[in-house]
Scaffold this motif. Sequence first.
Motif, PDB file in Angstrom:
ATOM      1  N   GLN A  98       0.811  -1.212   0.000  1.00  0.00           N
ATOM      2  CA  GLN A  98       0.000   0.000   0.000  1.00  0.00           C
ATOM      3  C   GLN A  98       0.839   1.254   0.000  1.00  0.00           C
ATOM      4  OE1 GLN A  98      -0.747   2.505   2.508  1.00  0.00           O
ATOM      5  NE2 GLN A  98       0.903   1.860   3.888  1.00  0.00           N
ATOM      6  N   LYS A  99       0.211   2.320  -0.523  1.00  0.00           N
ATOM      7  CA  LYS A  99       0.796   3.657  -0.498  1.00  0.00           C
ATOM      8  C   LYS A  99      -0.322   4.642  -0.196  1.00  0.00           C
ATOM      9  CE  LYS A  99       3.230   7.065  -3.365  1.00  0.00           C
ATOM     10  NZ  LYS A  99       3.877   7.322  -4.669  1.00  0.00           N
ATOM     11  N   THR A 100      -0.152   5.474   0.835  1.00  0.00           N
ATOM     12  CA  THR A 100      -1.182   6.434   1.212  1.00  0.00           C
ATOM     13  C   THR A 100      -1.242   7.567   0.189  1.00  0.00           C
ATOM     14  OG1 THR A 100      -0.899   5.934   3.555  1.00  0.00           O
ATOM     15  CG2 THR A 100      -1.990   8.012   3.006  1.00  0.00           C
ATOM     16  N   ILE A 101      -2.458   7.833  -0.286  1.00  0.00           N
ATOM     17  CA  ILE A 101      -2.677   8.891  -1.281  1.00  0.00           C
ATOM     18  C   ILE A 101      -3.225  10.145  -0.635  1.00  0.00           C
ATOM     19  CG2 ILE A 101      -3.898   9.504  -3.397  1.00  0.00           C
ATOM     20  CD1 ILE A 101      -1.749   7.327  -3.727  1.00  0.00           C
ATOM     21  N   GLU A 102      -4.180   9.975   0.258  1.00  0.00           N
ATOM     22  CA  GLU A 102      -4.828  11.139   0.884  1.00  0.00           C
ATOM     23  C   GLU A 102      -5.325  10.744   2.260  1.00  0.00           C
ATOM     24  OE1 GLU A 102      -8.637  14.177   0.127  1.00  0.00           O
ATOM     25  OE2 GLU A 102      -7.961  12.811  -1.462  1.00  0.00           O
ATOM     26  N   GLN A 103      -5.238  11.672   3.212  1.00  0.00           N
ATOM     27  CA  GLN A 103      -5.716  11.424   4.561  1.00  0.00           C
ATOM     28  C   GLN A 103      -6.627  12.571   4.964  1.00  0.00           C
ATOM     29  OE1 GLN A 103      -4.726   8.614   6.329  1.00  0.00           O
ATOM     30  NE2 GLN A 103      -6.316   9.104   7.813  1.00  0.00           N
ATOM     31  N   SER A 104      -7.813  12.228   5.517  1.00  0.00           N
ATOM     32  CA  SER A 104      -8.762  13.252   5.942  1.00  0.00           C
ATOM     33  C   SER A 104      -9.450  12.775   7.201  1.00  0.00           C
ATOM     34  CB  SER A 104      -9.805  13.520   4.849  1.00  0.00           C
ATOM     35  OG  SER A 104     -10.833  14.373   5.311  1.00  0.00           O
ATOM     36  N   ASP A 105      -9.135  13.417   8.338  1.00  0.00           N
ATOM     37  CA  ASP A 105      -9.689  13.018   9.635  1.00  0.00           C
ATOM     38  C   ASP A 105      -9.458  11.520   9.847  1.00  0.00           C
ATOM     39  OD1 ASP A 105     -10.464  15.626  10.110  1.00  0.00           O
ATOM     40  OD2 ASP A 105     -12.423  15.345   9.173  1.00  0.00           O
ATOM     41  N   ASN A 106     -10.562  10.765  10.005  1.00  0.00           N
ATOM     42  CA  ASN A 106     -10.456   9.329  10.233  1.00  0.00           C
ATOM     43  C   ASN A 106     -10.509   8.523   8.945  1.00  0.00           C
ATOM     44  OD1 ASN A 106     -10.307   9.747  12.980  1.00  0.00           O
ATOM     45  ND2 ASN A 106     -12.513   9.575  13.283  1.00  0.00           N
ATOM     46  N   LEU A 107     -10.616   9.203   7.805  1.00  0.00           N
ATOM     47  CA  LEU A 107     -10.699   8.505   6.532  1.00  0.00           C
ATOM     48  C   LEU A 107      -9.433   8.746   5.729  1.00  0.00           C
ATOM     49  CD1 LEU A 107     -14.381   9.326   5.507  1.00  0.00           C
ATOM     50  CD2 LEU A 107     -13.523   7.249   6.582  1.00  0.00           C
ATOM     51  N   GLY A 108      -9.248   7.911   4.720  1.00  0.00           N
ATOM     52  CA  GLY A 108      -8.087   8.094   3.858  1.00  0.00           C
ATOM     53  C   GLY A 108      -8.269   7.326   2.573  1.00  0.00           C
ATOM     54  N   TRP A 109      -7.299   7.475   1.702  1.00  0.00           N
ATOM     55  CA  TRP A 109      -7.333   6.784   0.407  1.00  0.00           C
ATOM     56  C   TRP A 109      -5.949   6.216   0.166  1.00  0.00           C
ATOM     57  CZ3 TRP A 109     -11.828   6.179  -2.133  1.00  0.00           C
ATOM     58  CH2 TRP A 109     -11.793   5.609  -3.406  1.00  0.00           C
ATOM     59  N   VAL A 110      -5.903   4.944  -0.225  1.00  0.00           N
ATOM     60  CA  VAL A 110      -4.625   4.302  -0.465  1.00  0.00           C
ATOM     61  C   VAL A 110      -4.630   3.648  -1.835  1.00  0.00           C
ATOM     62  CG1 VAL A 110      -4.127   3.861   1.974  1.00  0.00           C
ATOM     63  CG2 VAL A 110      -5.366   2.145   0.626  1.00  0.00           C
ATOM     64  N   SER A 111      -3.436   3.487  -2.380  1.00  0.00           N
ATOM     65  CA  SER A 111      -3.225   2.718  -3.601  1.00  0.00           C
ATOM     66  C   SER A 111      -2.705   1.348  -3.196  1.00  0.00           C
ATOM     67  CB  SER A 111      -2.226   3.432  -4.504  1.00  0.00           C
ATOM     68  OG  SER A 111      -1.864   2.618  -5.610  1.00  0.00           O
ATOM     69  N   ILE A 112      -3.137   0.307  -3.915  1.00  0.00           N
ATOM     70  CA  ILE A 112      -2.834  -1.072  -3.528  1.00  0.00           C
ATOM     71  C   ILE A 112      -2.282  -1.852  -4.718  1.00  0.00           C
ATOM     72  CG2 ILE A 112      -3.864  -3.286  -2.831  1.00  0.00           C
ATOM     73  CD1 ILE A 112      -3.694  -1.507  -0.479  1.00  0.00           C
ATOM     74  N   TYR A 113      -1.251  -2.646  -4.471  1.00  0.00           N
ATOM     75  CA  TYR A 113      -0.843  -3.752  -5.330  1.00  0.00           C
ATOM     76  C   TYR A 113      -0.990  -5.013  -4.483  1.00  0.00           C
ATOM     77  CZ  TYR A 113       1.464  -0.871  -8.939  1.00  0.00           C
ATOM     78  OH  TYR A 113       1.740   0.012  -9.953  1.00  0.00           O
ATOM     79  N   GLY A 114      -1.429  -6.118  -5.093  1.00  0.00           N
ATOM     80  CA  GLY A 114      -1.527  -7.336  -4.313  1.00  0.00           C
ATOM     81  C   GLY A 114      -1.662  -8.572  -5.169  1.00  0.00           C
ATOM     82  N   VAL A 115      -1.239  -9.714  -4.597  1.00  0.00           N
ATOM     83  CA  VAL A 115      -1.388 -11.012  -5.261  1.00  0.00           C
ATOM     84  C   VAL A 115      -1.984 -12.006  -4.278  1.00  0.00           C
ATOM     85  CG1 VAL A 115       0.381 -10.838  -7.051  1.00  0.00           C
ATOM     86  CG2 VAL A 115       1.051 -11.461  -4.727  1.00  0.00           C
ATOM     87  N   GLY A 116      -2.791 -12.915  -4.811  1.00  0.00           N
ATOM     88  CA  GLY A 116      -3.415 -13.944  -3.991  1.00  0.00           C
ATOM     89  C   GLY A 116      -4.026 -15.004  -4.886  1.00  0.00           C
ATOM     90  N   GLY A 117      -4.979 -15.742  -4.342  1.00  0.00           N
ATOM     91  CA  GLY A 117      -5.621 -16.808  -5.096  1.00  0.00           C
ATOM     92  C   GLY A 117      -7.127 -16.653  -5.125  1.00  0.00           C
ATOM     93  N   LEU A 118      -7.767 -17.325  -6.086  1.00  0.00           N
ATOM     94  CA  LEU A 118      -9.219 -17.406  -6.184  1.00  0.00           C
ATOM     95  C   LEU A 118      -9.596 -18.885  -6.180  1.00  0.00           C
ATOM     96  CD1 LEU A 118     -10.247 -14.805  -8.922  1.00  0.00           C
ATOM     97  CD2 LEU A 118     -10.670 -14.654  -6.463  1.00  0.00           C
ATOM     98  N   ARG A 119     -10.329 -19.313  -5.171  1.00  0.00           N
ATOM     99  CA  ARG A 119     -10.717 -20.714  -5.056  1.00  0.00           C
ATOM    100  C   ARG A 119     -11.795 -21.048  -6.090  1.00  0.00           C
ATOM    101  NH1 ARG A 119     -12.798 -21.752   0.571  1.00  0.00           N
ATOM    102  NH2 ARG A 119     -11.155 -20.208   0.930  1.00  0.00           N
ATOM    103  N   LYS A 120     -11.503 -21.992  -6.979  1.00  0.00           N
ATOM    104  CA  LYS A 120     -12.446 -22.355  -8.035  1.00  0.00           C
ATOM    105  C   LYS A 120     -13.773 -22.852  -7.466  1.00  0.00           C
ATOM    106  CE  LYS A 120      -8.744 -23.541 -11.301  1.00  0.00           C
ATOM    107  NZ  LYS A 120      -8.122 -24.589 -12.140  1.00  0.00           N
ATOM    108  N   ALA A 121     -13.742 -23.518  -6.315  1.00  0.00           N
ATOM    109  CA  ALA A 121     -14.960 -24.046  -5.712  1.00  0.00           C
ATOM    110  C   ALA A 121     -15.929 -22.953  -5.290  1.00  0.00           C
ATOM    111  CB  ALA A 121     -14.612 -24.918  -4.499  1.00  0.00           C
ATOM    112  N   ASN A 122     -15.477 -21.694  -5.215  1.00  0.00           N
ATOM    113  CA  ASN A 122     -16.356 -20.588  -4.849  1.00  0.00           C
ATOM    114  C   ASN A 122     -17.129 -20.026  -6.036  1.00  0.00           C
ATOM    115  OD1 ASN A 122     -15.727 -20.699  -2.153  1.00  0.00           O
ATOM    116  ND2 ASN A 122     -14.161 -19.108  -2.240  1.00  0.00           N
ATOM    117  N   GLY A 123     -17.027 -20.680  -7.192  1.00  0.00           N
ATOM    118  CA  GLY A 123     -17.811 -20.260  -8.352  1.00  0.00           C
ATOM    119  C   GLY A 123     -17.003 -19.581  -9.430  1.00  0.00           C
ATOM    120  N   PHE A 124     -15.668 -19.675  -9.365  1.00  0.00           N
ATOM    121  CA  PHE A 124     -14.808 -19.077 -10.383  1.00  0.00           C
ATOM    122  C   PHE A 124     -14.458 -20.160 -11.405  1.00  0.00           C
ATOM    123  CE2 PHE A 124     -13.952 -16.651  -6.437  1.00  0.00           C
ATOM    124  CZ  PHE A 124     -14.474 -15.435  -6.858  1.00  0.00           C
ATOM    125  N   GLU A 125     -14.970 -19.999 -12.626  1.00  0.00           N
ATOM    126  CA  GLU A 125     -14.922 -21.085 -13.602  1.00  0.00           C
ATOM    127  C   GLU A 125     -13.764 -20.977 -14.582  1.00  0.00           C
ATOM    128  OE1 GLU A 125     -18.730 -20.823 -15.418  1.00  0.00           O
ATOM    129  OE2 GLU A 125     -19.836 -21.298 -13.576  1.00  0.00           O
TER     130      GLU A 125
END
Length: 363
Positions: free
Chosen positions: A233-260
């Motif tokens: 993550q990289k923080t883009i903007e911060q405002s009080d208790n809220l903010g905006w971040v940019s994300i890069y990420g890798v993971g998996g998708l379980r085929k049994a959950n309906g991904f064909e």
Amino acid sequence: MTQAGWYPDPAGQPQTFRYWDGSSWSEQTTGDPYAPPPVAPAPPTPPPSPAPTPAPTQAPPTAYGQVPPYGAVPPAPGGYGQQPPFGGGFPPSPASGGSRSPALVIGLVVGAVLLLVGLSVAGFLGYRALADDDDNDADATDRTSATDPTTGGTTGPTESPTTDTTPTDTGSTGGNPTDQQCRGGVPTPSVTPREDADRVSGGGLSIPVPEGYTADVAYATFFTFADDFTPLQKTIEQSDNLGWVSIYGVGGLRKANGFEDPAQAAEAVVACMAGSPDLYNHFTGREDLSSGEITIDGQEAFQITSELRVDDPDLTVEGDVSQVIVVDTGDAETFGLYITVVPIGDDELIAQQEAAVGRIRVD
């Protein structure tokens, strides 16, 4: 995407989440990362000043409402709950010795008579309703006969148009992904990356850490459709208790959950992201910029690049340019998943996003 929310407990307790409000951690923890934000405990109320003990008086009559309200007098030893429950009766007056008064007996008799009358009326109406249903069935049979093509009759009423309640395809939004697709993952990464790591892995894929980004597994919980998701993550903007971040990420998708297949899975993921209030609160719309089959490290894949727009009065960002790539890594149970989101209008980060695709590797 907003930063306030439930995250894995920094103390390291397994399956435990603690709330981050944008500036501090809460005292409360939970096992449900989708629980509402905790409410700060109210300050203790000082004990009331002792009231003068009233002089003993004769017990009041036994009518409801004449008993002192709860809290007006100290409870009997043992605390609340020893008084008669609501509807459970009241103590007899001293004069009655515990027997029912004539007025009460008369009231019970009148109530029983009214109950019997009510049952009789209900039975009669029920009989009439059944009879009317039989008559209506007979009328329906007659009307069906009147419209039978073999009789040549065409004067009977025709059937009303049937309303189709099946969800329709909404074009760029890809219809409606299932709850299992959007929330069936276990996103917490199995391995926490080192702070000095130059690459991170998840779901059979690995990516380099882009300049200006740091690994932060707390953000994994928002990607509820993924398994073993490692976010940067990289923080883009911060405002009080809220903010905006940019994300890069890798993971998996379980085929049994309906991904064909990669194309169907990529579309479902984008729709899940657009519909998630944890990722895109104040979401206003999606526009696909490109999509199609690609090759990642020699493996078949499908990518969708979209603008996901928001209108948050507390932030200046307009939303994200998101890129979702689903890779067929050859695993029988899981697809590889790669996600980046960078703010709309940030040309430098968008160029970095485009260049990063060529650095994805299949482990």
